[in-house]
Scaffold this motif. Structure first.
Motif, PDB file in Angstrom:
ATOM      1  N   SER A 283      11.227   7.939   2.117  1.00  0.00           N
ATOM      2  CA  SER A 283      10.892   8.682   0.914  1.00  0.00           C
ATOM      3  C   SER A 283      11.955   8.469  -0.151  1.00  0.00           C
TER       4      SER A 283
ATOM      5  N   GLU B  15       0.846  -1.203   0.000  1.00  0.00           N
ATOM      6  CA  GLU B  15       0.000   0.000   0.000  1.00  0.00           C
ATOM      7  C   GLU B  15       0.879   1.251   0.000  1.00  0.00           C
ATOM      8  N   GLU B  16       2.005   1.188   0.712  1.00  0.00           N
ATOM      9  CA  GLU B  16       2.955   2.303   0.706  1.00  0.00           C
ATOM     10  C   GLU B  16       3.560   2.495  -0.691  1.00  0.00           C
TER      11      GLU B  16
ATOM     12  N   LYS C 148      -1.079   0.061  -9.610  1.00  0.00           N
ATOM     13  CA  LYS C 148      -2.350   0.527  -9.047  1.00  0.00           C
ATOM     14  C   LYS C 148      -3.413  -0.571  -8.950  1.00  0.00           C
TER      15      LYS C 148
ATOM     16  N   LYS D 297       2.269   1.746  -3.528  1.00  0.00           N
ATOM     17  CA  LYS D 297       1.295   2.317  -4.462  1.00  0.00           C
ATOM     18  C   LYS D 297       1.170   3.825  -4.269  1.00  0.00           C
ATOM     19  N   LYS D 298       1.254   4.257  -3.016  1.00  0.00           N
ATOM     20  CA  LYS D 298       1.204   5.709  -2.753  1.00  0.00           C
ATOM     21  C   LYS D 298       2.413   6.392  -3.381  1.00  0.00           C
ATOM     22  N   LEU D 299       3.598   5.804  -3.168  1.00  0.00           N
ATOM     23  CA  LEU D 299       4.824   6.357  -3.732  1.00  0.00           C
ATOM     24  C   LEU D 299       4.746   6.411  -5.248  1.00  0.00           C
ATOM     25  N   GLU D 300       4.279   5.293  -5.800  1.00  0.00           N
ATOM     26  CA  GLU D 300       4.230   5.172  -7.255  1.00  0.00           C
ATOM     27  C   GLU D 300       3.370   6.271  -7.859  1.00  0.00           C
ATOM     28  N   ALA D 301       2.238   6.500  -7.206  1.00  0.00           N
ATOM     29  CA  ALA D 301       1.291   7.493  -7.717  1.00  0.00           C
ATOM     30  C   ALA D 301       1.943   8.873  -7.814  1.00  0.00           C
ATOM     31  N   GLN D 302       2.831   9.191  -6.862  1.00  0.00           N
ATOM     32  CA  GLN D 302       3.439  10.512  -6.910  1.00  0.00           C
ATOM     33  C   GLN D 302       4.743  10.546  -7.682  1.00  0.00           C
TER      34      GLN D 302
ATOM     35  N   THR E 179       9.849   0.367   4.284  1.00  0.00           N
ATOM     36  CA  THR E 179       8.682   1.241   4.362  1.00  0.00           C
ATOM     37  C   THR E 179       9.007   2.578   5.010  1.00  0.00           C
ATOM     38  N   ASN E 180       8.139   3.533   4.771  1.00  0.00           N
ATOM     39  CA  ASN E 180       8.258   4.868   5.373  1.00  0.00           C
ATOM     40  C   ASN E 180       9.573   5.553   5.059  1.00  0.00           C
TER      41      ASN E 180
END
Lengths: 366, 366
Positions: free
Chosen positions: A185, A79-80, A95, A82-87, A182-183
């Motif tokens: 950047s 889930e992390e 996705k 996917k968030k990174l990927e989106a930005q 995770t977590n």
């Protein structure tokens, strides 16, 4: 800063029992302790006498316990990602894939466990973390990861920078890394020039493993010759990842002489056959792990002025240790581990002038 | 075709001893047997009573033994990769990296071991292969690899085909795959359309794991409750990778009733405390592994006309089994394993109408 403690040894020697007793001892001393079990079977909870969950819970004053479950850790990491990927990527393609469907590949168990240890350590909630892993080569591969990944980056970075493919790959490698990290950047970071957070993390990881005030392993064995041989092998193998072995726990002891000789100069703590459900005698006899580890031989010593590097490789004989210099660094092969030594600038890239293997030490001259 | 046999169970229950005895039994029956040890420590050779090398050697009539060493397997694979790369990529960038310097990453031990088993199996030199691995989740992750990789390919292929990045990545992924999959030609093959050899290999791998005439696991336990709990957990977990568990070996038995109940309907072979250096009584009491495995419950049964899928998941209770359908396939989570079931065309993509968990079986209706 938490002190991280783990136990190595053959299966069935009582590693989990010792790990639980060690965690109890540290908690009794007033330290906030996290006991982390890698084994996802009910055996770990049964040994502790309580059902465990996927997040730390306090099971007695100051003692927290958690049982790792790779499938769940992978789901959370995804889930992390996917968030990174989106930005981060113009055309996100993960996705449509869901964390709940991801199967576990070999290596993910230990990579995700190491990430979990890192997060618990940096949370500031614990003074000590006791990791009850498989206690074998797999645990060493895991704790060696910061060093191993650093080497792969050092070695392949230049090749990547020079190729178009490398440039195209860069974001994907970072995303793959973030499934087990995770977590962190990755934005603005770059595999080709791994500055910033990722490099810092690897550097921190290496420093933790190399510092016996921050991390130590203890060997667990019985008088069984196979258990002794395995513990000796893991002793030498631990040095190969730069991990200090603080001592030996001789469990269900029927005599300590042979073991004391086999693991000289380590201190041997002797534990007679203990009664079930009485932890106190076991807790009383265990050593002060952190202090004792500081007195144990260090895996590597670099003497720049004498142009010498000494590697402690106990438990191996000369024929089992191989020194090569085919790449830009020196490589030491022993115990099914290859260690590439990133030397200080004064010795880096210099040809090896000589090497001798003496009293368990490989001494290399430049 | 070789019959592949392995043993699962808690450390210290005597798995290696049983594996050696099983190999000796099969060799005594006239089969050409290869005994493969994953443990690179001297303990494996000591248990066998002979020093082992990195290539199979005959240690008694019909019985060959080999001790795997990941660092060496990786080195050999790398040389193959470089050859492939030279003929396949316009700008080879692995050329300057040498096999002798490659460090071992988590997951490589099992991936390279599986590749070694595959090569030994397809060599035609052996009628049976006995694999003495870690006997835990790591062994299951390894044997589950053909299925897991197939799923990742099924799931990510479409996403890759549609992206430029995917096209650029394709040759690199194939090269990475070839470090753990030797002697397979990737030329003319394509990740985006995985026809040909790689797909065939994965398909063959899945068929071998799913066929108890080709591969079976046996559980090893003692009367110790922790050993029993671990074996039960591994029993269920083995079903999750589609591996048939043929029976239970109760070692150092002090009574079989409890174990017989815990593992019903599996057959339990009882082994009293054996004397050291006398293999014959142990050999005599072991079952015919291949025949017995054929009688054991199968991990999955698909009934297309009744639109039902039954999964055998012993050792778990209802709360420990999770069924989801977030992706295009149904996913069963249990025992820290996620299994995505590739259903036959008639049921593929259909919504689940109902599911019940009964007598150790998860029965799903479409």
């Amino acid at each position: 800063m938490a002190f991280i403690l783990t136990f190595l040894g053959k299966g069935g020697t009582g590693r989990t029992t010792i790990a639980i007793a060690a965690a109890k001892k540290l908690a009794n001393q007033g330290k906030r302790v996290l006991l982390l079990g890698q084994d996802s079977s009910p055996a770990f909870g049964a040994a502790l006498g309580t059902a465990l969950s996927l997040d730390p819970q306090e099971i007695s004053p100051n003692l927290y316990a958690v049982q790792l479950q790779t499938a769940t850790l992978l789901e959370r990491s995804w889930e992390e990602v996917k968030k990174l990927e989106a930005q981060y990527l113009r055309t996100p393609f993960f996705k449509e894939v869901f964390g709940q469907e991801l199967s576990v590949l070999p290596g993910m168990d230990t990579a995700l466990a190491l990430n979990a240890i890192r997060e618990y350590e940096s949370s500031g909630k614990y003074d000590a973390i006791v990791y009850d892993g498989s206690g074998d080569q797999a645990t060493l591969r895991m704790l060696g990861l910061p060093e191993t990944i650093s080497w792969y980056i050092r070695r392949f970075r230049k090749l990547f920078v020079e190729s178009d493919l490398g440039k195209a790959l860069s974001p994907v490698i970072q995303l793959a890394a973030s499934t087990v990290l995770t977590n962190v950047s990755f934005v603005g970071d770059n595999f080709a020039q791994p500055t910033g957070q990722v490099n810092d993390l690897l550097e921190q990881g290496k420093q933790v493993v190399a510092n016996p005030q921050r991390m130590a392993a203890y060997l667990v064995t019985t008088n069984d010759p196979a258990a002794i041989a395995t513990a000796q092998y893991l002793w030498g193998s631990a040095q190969q990842i730069g991990l200090t072995v603080g001592g030996v726990i001789l469990n269900r002891a029927s005599g300590a002489d042979e073991v004391t000789t086999a693991f000289d100069p380590l201190l041997v703590t002797t534990i007679p056959i203990q009664s079930v459900n009485d932890w106190q005698p076991l807790i009383d006899v265990l050593p002060n792990f952190q202090d004792q580890a500081s007195q144990a031989p260090r895996p590597i010593a670099v003497n720049v002025s004498e142009r010498k590097v000494s590697l402690f490789l106990p438990g191996f004989d000369k024929k089992q240790v191989k020194l090569t210099q085919s790449g830009p660094e020196i490589t030491i092969e022993a115990g099914d581990q290859r260690r590439n030594v990133d030397l200080p600038p004064q010795l880096r890239g210099q040809p090896v002038k000589g090497a001798k293997f003496q009293d368990g030490y490989l001494i290399i001259s430049f």
